[in-house]
Design an enzyme around this catalytic site. Structure first.
Site, PDB file in Angstrom:
ATOM      1  N   CYS A   1      -5.015   7.887  11.655  1.00  0.00           N
ATOM      2  CA  CYS A   1      -4.257   8.628  10.647  1.00  0.00           C
ATOM      3  C   CYS A   1      -5.161   9.585   9.883  1.00  0.00           C
ATOM      4  O   CYS A   1      -4.795  10.087   8.819  1.00  0.00           O
ATOM      5  CB  CYS A   1      -3.559   7.672   9.683  1.00  0.00           C
ATOM      6  SG  CYS A   1      -4.678   6.550   8.817  1.00  0.00           S
TER       7      CYS A   1
ATOM      8  N   ALA B   1     -12.005  -6.775  11.265  1.00  0.00           N
ATOM      9  CA  ALA B   1     -11.417  -6.587  12.593  1.00  0.00           C
ATOM     10  C   ALA B   1     -12.430  -6.812  13.712  1.00  0.00           C
ATOM     11  O   ALA B   1     -12.129  -7.518  14.695  1.00  0.00           O
ATOM     12  CB  ALA B   1     -10.810  -5.190  12.698  1.00  0.00           C
TER      13      ALA B   1
ATOM     14  N   GLN C   1       0.835  -1.196   0.000  1.00  0.00           N
ATOM     15  CA  GLN C   1       0.000   0.000   0.000  1.00  0.00           C
ATOM     16  C   GLN C   1       0.871   1.249   0.000  1.00  0.00           C
ATOM     17  O   GLN C   1       1.949   1.280   0.584  1.00  0.00           O
ATOM     18  CB  GLN C   1      -0.909   0.014   1.233  1.00  0.00           C
ATOM     19  CG  GLN C   1      -1.936  -1.106   1.262  1.00  0.00           C
ATOM     20  CD  GLN C   1      -2.815  -1.045   2.493  1.00  0.00           C
ATOM     21  OE1 GLN C   1      -2.986  -0.003   3.103  1.00  0.00           O
ATOM     22  NE2 GLN C   1      -3.365  -2.186   2.865  1.00  0.00           N
TER      23      GLN C   1
ATOM     24  N   ASP D   1      -5.909  -8.645  10.144  1.00  0.00           N
ATOM     25  CA  ASP D   1      -6.074  -7.752   9.003  1.00  0.00           C
ATOM     26  C   ASP D   1      -6.904  -8.462   7.938  1.00  0.00           C
ATOM     27  O   ASP D   1      -6.955  -9.696   7.909  1.00  0.00           O
ATOM     28  CB  ASP D   1      -4.724  -7.328   8.417  1.00  0.00           C
ATOM     29  CG  ASP D   1      -4.806  -5.990   7.695  1.00  0.00           C
ATOM     30  OD1 ASP D   1      -4.544  -4.951   8.334  1.00  0.00           O
ATOM     31  OD2 ASP D   1      -5.141  -5.988   6.497  1.00  0.00           O
TER      32      ASP D   1
END
Length: 392
Positions: free
Chosen positions: A336, A276, A199, A249
């Protein structure tokens, strides 16, 4: 100053732009000269003055049409780009230790809007995100090659930002012989990735400090849970410190890379593929317990309107994590997303603790590392925020 077309700002935008805010939105533009090509460098003026207050890229088709480069009387040429790269490297000198990987350019925060460059040993990963840097790609690539000394470089300009600029997605080799397996180290770990499968530019360097932080809480033999692990940087650090690490994941390629990295470091990390929250529910039913847990989802809030839904996802994950966390154990909750504030994380965690019928102490609040600078004039450059909790 080189003769350039002119963009004139609305009066209310002048102070903001003159204060070194690097974005001019559609509502900030009063008028623009005819015939400006996407990404062309323009002079920026106020409505009542002939004085140039800044220079930057202009893309009349872009969602953010104006991206400021400089507030000085200077040409935007190879010399300019080399100076920006050189200044970025100097800013990082002596601050990124015990690794041969770092972010070289962090877009607007390094005065290079739309350019991301990460260096892994001798290989550079580059993203060019807007029409301006696309127009100047040869100059920017040359500046990076000459100033970083990287022997090879690849491009991962396959982000949604380019589509908003009217650009095609681009990937491939920029120079040199790019290896299929890019290798680097972080502390006592050997890490690697495939630059075309990974990624973004390949590896999330921005969590380096948090990986080190969470490693300090590992008790040998205790459980460590890495939720939204991607390639498992947290898991690998924990396993190296003796934890029984488990990574969750839904990216099977990333989990495969994690398993390969674990073998390369003579470590064992358990992996669980899937959603998750579903995997957390399964672990709760299995009555699993952990001494430390990391909850680090991808960017869930890309717009301000996404914040309430995203906070609920954090609450759901944190409540399940707190149920499995040992008394005195540590939970790191990280985002993020620029639009998620520290207070949003604290609110989500507070509700989660109530749902889990427990309490927790806030030990620390952390932000992005030094190679991902946060400029005061660019609020958007602050994006990574984390809270560290200790369960009562």
């Amino acid at each position: 100053m080189k003769k350039s077309p002119t963009v004139t700002l609305q009066a209310q935008a002048v102070r903001r732009v003159a204060g070194r805010y690097p974005f001019g939105h559609s509502g900030d533009i009063a008028r623009a000269d005819d015939g400006i090509q996407p990404g062309e460098v323009v002079n920026v003026k106020g409505p009542d003055s002939s004085k140039v207050i800044a220079r930057g890229y202009f893309n009349p088709q872009g969602g953010t049409p104006l991206r400021l480069l400089t507030w000085q009387d200077e040409d935007i040429d190879l010399k300019f780009y080399r100076a920006r790269v050189k200044a970025a490297l100097a800013r990082r000198e002596g601050r990124i230790l015990n690794t041969d990987a770092m972010r070289v350019l962090h877009a607007e925060a390094d005065g290079m809007p739309g350019v991301i460059a990460d260096q892994f040993a001798g290989t550079l990963g580059v993203q060019l995100r807007n029409a301006g840097v696309e127009r100047h790609r040869d100059l920017i690539v040359r500046a990076l090659r000459e100033e970083t000394g990287a022997t090879s470089a690849y491009e991962r300009s396959d982000t949604g930002e380019r589509r908003k600029e009217g650009l095609d997605l681009v990937t491939g080799t920029l120079w040199g012989d790019v290896p299929d397996r890019v290798e680097f180290f972080e502390d006592d770990l050997k890490l690697h990735f495939n630059p075309m499968d990974a990624q973004k530019t390949g590896f999330f360097l921005d969590q380096r400090d948090n990986r080190r932080l969470m490693r300090t809480f590992v008790q040998p033999g205790a459980g460590f849970l890495d939720v939204y692990s991607y390639t498992g940087g947290f898991s690998l650090h924990a396993a190296k410190a003796g934890a029984k690490a488990v990574a969750i994941d839904k990216d099977s390629v990333a989990l495969g890379a994690l398993e390969g990295a674990a073998r390369g470091n003579a470590l064992q990390v358990g992996v669980r593929w899937g959603d998750a929250i579903e995997q957390l529910d399964a672990l709760v039913k299995e009555k699993r317990t952990f001494g430390a847990i990391v909850l680090d989802p991808p960017t869930l809030a890309k717009r301000r309107d996404d914040v309430p839904r995203t906070k609920r996802i954090f609450t759901d994950g944190a409540a399940r994590a707190l149920r499995m966390l040992d008394s005195g154990g540590h939970l790191l909750i990280s985002t993020c997303a620029h639009y998620i504030r520290v207070d949003d994380l604290l609110d989500a965690a507070r509700v989660a603790a109530a749902e889990a019928n427990t309490d927790a102490e806030v030990l620390d609040v952390t932000y992005q590392p030094a190679d991902h600078p946060h400029l005061l004039s660019v609020p958007e450059s602050l994006y990574l925020k984390s809270i560290l909790l200790r369960k009562a």
